[in-house]
Scaffold this motif. Structure first.
Motif, PDB file in Angstrom:
ATOM      1  N   ALA A 114       0.826  -1.025   0.024  1.00 13.43           N
ATOM      2  CA  ALA A 114       0.140   0.085  -0.053  1.00 13.43           C
ATOM      3  C   ALA A 114       0.828   1.309  -0.072  1.00 13.43           C
ATOM      4  O   ALA A 114       0.448   2.208  -0.597  1.00 13.43           O
ATOM      5  CB  ALA A 114      -0.925   0.044   1.125  1.00 13.43           C
ATOM      6  N   TYR A 115       1.863   1.179   0.704  1.00 16.79           N
ATOM      7  CA  TYR A 115       2.809   2.407   0.872  1.00 16.79           C
ATOM      8  C   TYR A 115       3.521   2.666  -0.481  1.00 16.79           C
ATOM      9  O   TYR A 115       3.300   3.737  -0.700  1.00 16.79           O
ATOM     10  CB  TYR A 115       3.931   2.275   2.147  1.00 16.79           C
ATOM     11  CG  TYR A 115       4.922   3.080   1.981  1.00 16.79           C
ATOM     12  CD1 TYR A 115       4.740   4.397   2.681  1.00 16.79           C
ATOM     13  CD2 TYR A 115       6.324   3.154   1.275  1.00 16.79           C
ATOM     14  CE1 TYR A 115       5.649   5.397   2.750  1.00 16.79           C
ATOM     15  CE2 TYR A 115       6.960   3.980   1.334  1.00 16.79           C
ATOM     16  CZ  TYR A 115       6.971   5.297   2.159  1.00 16.79           C
ATOM     17  OH  TYR A 115       7.780   6.251   1.898  1.00 16.79           O
ATOM     18  N   PHE A 116       4.012   1.885  -1.171  1.00 16.81           N
ATOM     19  CA  PHE A 116       4.688   2.008  -2.321  1.00 16.81           C
ATOM     20  C   PHE A 116       3.512   2.308  -3.823  1.00 16.81           C
ATOM     21  O   PHE A 116       4.035   3.193  -4.378  1.00 16.81           O
ATOM     22  CB  PHE A 116       5.613   0.647  -2.721  1.00 16.81           C
ATOM     23  CG  PHE A 116       6.918   0.829  -1.983  1.00 16.81           C
ATOM     24  CD1 PHE A 116       7.965   1.644  -2.060  1.00 16.81           C
ATOM     25  CD2 PHE A 116       7.177  -0.313  -1.146  1.00 16.81           C
ATOM     26  CE1 PHE A 116       8.905   1.632  -1.358  1.00 16.81           C
ATOM     27  CE2 PHE A 116       8.291  -0.172  -0.198  1.00 16.81           C
ATOM     28  CZ  PHE A 116       9.011   0.697  -0.360  1.00 16.81           C
ATOM     29  N   LEU A 139      -4.509   0.625  -1.610  1.00 19.55           N
ATOM     30  CA  LEU A 139      -5.274  -0.375  -1.450  1.00 19.55           C
ATOM     31  C   LEU A 139      -5.144  -1.622  -2.235  1.00 19.55           C
ATOM     32  O   LEU A 139      -4.719  -2.728  -2.054  1.00 19.55           O
ATOM     33  CB  LEU A 139      -6.732  -0.216  -1.233  1.00 19.55           C
ATOM     34  CG  LEU A 139      -7.641  -1.553  -0.994  1.00 19.55           C
ATOM     35  CD1 LEU A 139      -7.380  -2.038   0.418  1.00 19.55           C
ATOM     36  CD2 LEU A 139      -8.981  -1.095  -1.000  1.00 19.55           C
ATOM     37  N   ALA A 140      -5.042  -1.244  -3.708  1.00 16.78           N
ATOM     38  CA  ALA A 140      -4.962  -2.368  -4.859  1.00 16.78           C
ATOM     39  C   ALA A 140      -3.261  -3.073  -4.606  1.00 16.78           C
ATOM     40  O   ALA A 140      -2.994  -4.062  -4.702  1.00 16.78           O
ATOM     41  CB  ALA A 140      -4.736  -1.753  -6.103  1.00 16.78           C
ATOM     42  N   GLY A 141      -2.320  -2.022  -4.113  1.00 11.53           N
ATOM     43  CA  GLY A 141      -1.136  -2.337  -3.723  1.00 11.53           C
ATOM     44  C   GLY A 141      -0.908  -3.277  -2.874  1.00 11.53           C
ATOM     45  O   GLY A 141      -0.205  -4.286  -2.902  1.00 11.53           O
ATOM     46  N   GLY A 142      -1.674  -2.963  -1.779  1.00  9.39           N
ATOM     47  CA  GLY A 142      -1.714  -3.799  -0.492  1.00  9.39           C
ATOM     48  C   GLY A 142      -2.370  -5.251  -0.931  1.00  9.39           C
ATOM     49  O   GLY A 142      -1.848  -6.459  -0.431  1.00  9.39           O
ATOM     50  N   MET A 143      -3.495  -5.172  -1.639  1.00  6.84           N
ATOM     51  CA  MET A 143      -3.852  -6.615  -2.317  1.00  6.84           C
ATOM     52  C   MET A 143      -2.974  -7.246  -2.962  1.00  6.84           C
ATOM     53  O   MET A 143      -3.027  -8.622  -2.713  1.00  6.84           O
ATOM     54  CB  MET A 143      -5.266  -6.378  -3.085  1.00  6.84           C
ATOM     55  CG  MET A 143      -6.333  -5.768  -2.086  1.00  6.84           C
ATOM     56  SD  MET A 143      -7.850  -5.576  -3.275  1.00  6.84           S
ATOM     57  CE  MET A 143      -9.003  -5.077  -2.084  1.00  6.84           C
ATOM     58  N   ALA A 172      -6.123  -7.972   2.946  1.00  9.36           N
ATOM     59  CA  ALA A 172      -5.492  -6.392   2.543  1.00  9.36           C
ATOM     60  C   ALA A 172      -6.796  -5.477   3.010  1.00  9.36           C
ATOM     61  O   ALA A 172      -6.596  -4.692   3.638  1.00  9.36           O
ATOM     62  CB  ALA A 172      -5.219  -6.239   1.228  1.00  9.36           C
ATOM     63  N   ALA A 173      -7.999  -5.954   2.745  1.00 10.16           N
ATOM     64  CA  ALA A 173      -8.994  -5.210   2.880  1.00 10.16           C
ATOM     65  C   ALA A 173      -9.535  -4.904   4.408  1.00 10.16           C
ATOM     66  O   ALA A 173      -9.647  -3.986   4.969  1.00 10.16           O
ATOM     67  CB  ALA A 173     -10.345  -5.446   2.146  1.00 10.16           C
ATOM     68  N   VAL A 174      -9.360  -6.061   4.889  1.00  5.73           N
ATOM     69  CA  VAL A 174      -9.659  -5.990   6.516  1.00  5.73           C
ATOM     70  C   VAL A 174      -8.574  -5.390   7.146  1.00  5.73           C
ATOM     71  O   VAL A 174      -9.051  -4.641   8.190  1.00  5.73           O
ATOM     72  CB  VAL A 174      -9.718  -7.330   6.972  1.00  5.73           C
ATOM     73  CG1 VAL A 174      -9.791  -7.586   8.410  1.00  5.73           C
ATOM     74  CG2 VAL A 174     -10.994  -8.253   6.170  1.00  5.73           C
ATOM     75  N   ALA A 175      -7.116  -5.653   6.795  1.00 14.76           N
ATOM     76  CA  ALA A 175      -6.357  -5.085   7.436  1.00 14.76           C
ATOM     77  C   ALA A 175      -6.323  -3.417   7.303  1.00 14.76           C
ATOM     78  O   ALA A 175      -6.140  -2.680   8.413  1.00 14.76           O
ATOM     79  CB  ALA A 175      -4.780  -5.212   6.982  1.00 14.76           C
ATOM     80  N   GLN A 176      -6.717  -2.899   6.149  1.00 16.46           N
ATOM     81  CA  GLN A 176      -7.000  -1.610   5.838  1.00 16.46           C
ATOM     82  C   GLN A 176      -7.897  -0.895   6.643  1.00 16.46           C
ATOM     83  O   GLN A 176      -8.024   0.256   7.115  1.00 16.46           O
ATOM     84  CB  GLN A 176      -6.891  -1.399   4.341  1.00 16.46           C
ATOM     85  CG  GLN A 176      -6.033  -1.570   3.518  1.00 16.46           C
ATOM     86  CD  GLN A 176      -4.582  -0.303   3.796  1.00 16.46           C
ATOM     87  OE1 GLN A 176      -5.113   0.853   2.988  1.00 16.46           O
ATOM     88  NE2 GLN A 176      -3.772  -0.556   4.409  1.00 16.46           N
TER      89      GLN A 176
END
Length: 227
Positions: A114-116, A139-143, A172-176
């Motif tokens: 997500a950061y990058f 969010l897409a990057g985190g996924m 990823a969605a839950v963590a975000q």
């Protein structure tokens, strides 16, 4: 002179953050490796610290007693379920150690991805009033990060890529969501960090907000016999 002072302060802050990170990794890693009672005590200590920070935040969420009590009860359930799930996974044999590492690493992969992605792509914000830096691209990057890591982890069990493609985006969605939830609590309470327990890093809740949400969902699904 002011520029030099800011640079010196920045270098000093970076040193403190790095030292704190090393200590956190060493303590958590040692407890995880040893498992058993050591891991249980470690998890209990973290849970107690997060609960203390949660209690402090509730003071800023409402000035009435009843809502504060409700928030405290919610925190007890939320944190206890997550902590118990973390203990449970570590106790599984023979894959408890690797399984726990996989959960933690997946949440870290979400944050890194997500950061990058957020910094590189930018774009529309998800909820700027709650967390100004979070973007849909992030969010897409985190996924993507979670899916990639889980694909490697699931491979050892002979699972198909579909498993990672399903679990990665959900985690990823839950963590975000957990991250947003804590950000909302802090904004509502009018504070920047949940506490100053970790030099250079804020509080324990700041560090485990996404992990808590993932573990809480896993705990609920486990209690319902769905995993």
């Amino acid at each position: 002179m002011e520029g030099a002072d800011r640079k010196a302060k920045g270098a000093s802050d970076l040193g403190v953050r790095a030292a704190s990170a090393v200590v956190m990794v060493l303590v958590a890693g040692t407890a995880l490796w040893l498992g058993g009672t050591v891991w249980s005590v470690f998890v209990l200590a973290i849970a107690a610290g997060v609960m203390w920070e949660w209690s402090r935040l509730t003071l800023g969420l409402s000035d009435k007693v009843a809502p504060r009590v409700i928030w405290i009860l919610v925190g007890i359930v939320y944190i206890t379920v997550a902590a118990r799930m973390l203990e449970y996974v570590r106790g599984l044999e023979p894959d408890g150690l690797v399984g726990t590492l996989a959960i933690v690493a997946t949440v870290i992969a979400v944050d890194v991805g997500a950061y990058f992605a957020g910094r590189t792509i930018g774009g529309p914000k998800i909820a700027p009033k709650i967390s100004p830096s979070k973007t849909w691209a992030g969010l897409a990057g985190g996924m993507l990060g979670a899916t990639a890591l889980l694909a490697v982890y699931f491979q050892r069990f002979g699972a198909t890529p579909i498993a990672a493609l399903t679990a990665g985006p959900i985690i990823a969605a839950v963590a975000q969501a957990g991250d947003f939830f804590e950000s909302w609590m802090k904004r509502r309470a009018g504070v920047k960090d949940s506490s100053g327990l970790i030099p250079g890093h804020g509080g324990l809740f700041d560090r485990v907000d996404g992990l808590l949400a993932v573990l809480f969902l896993a705990g609920i699904l486990h209690a319902l016999g769905m995993m």
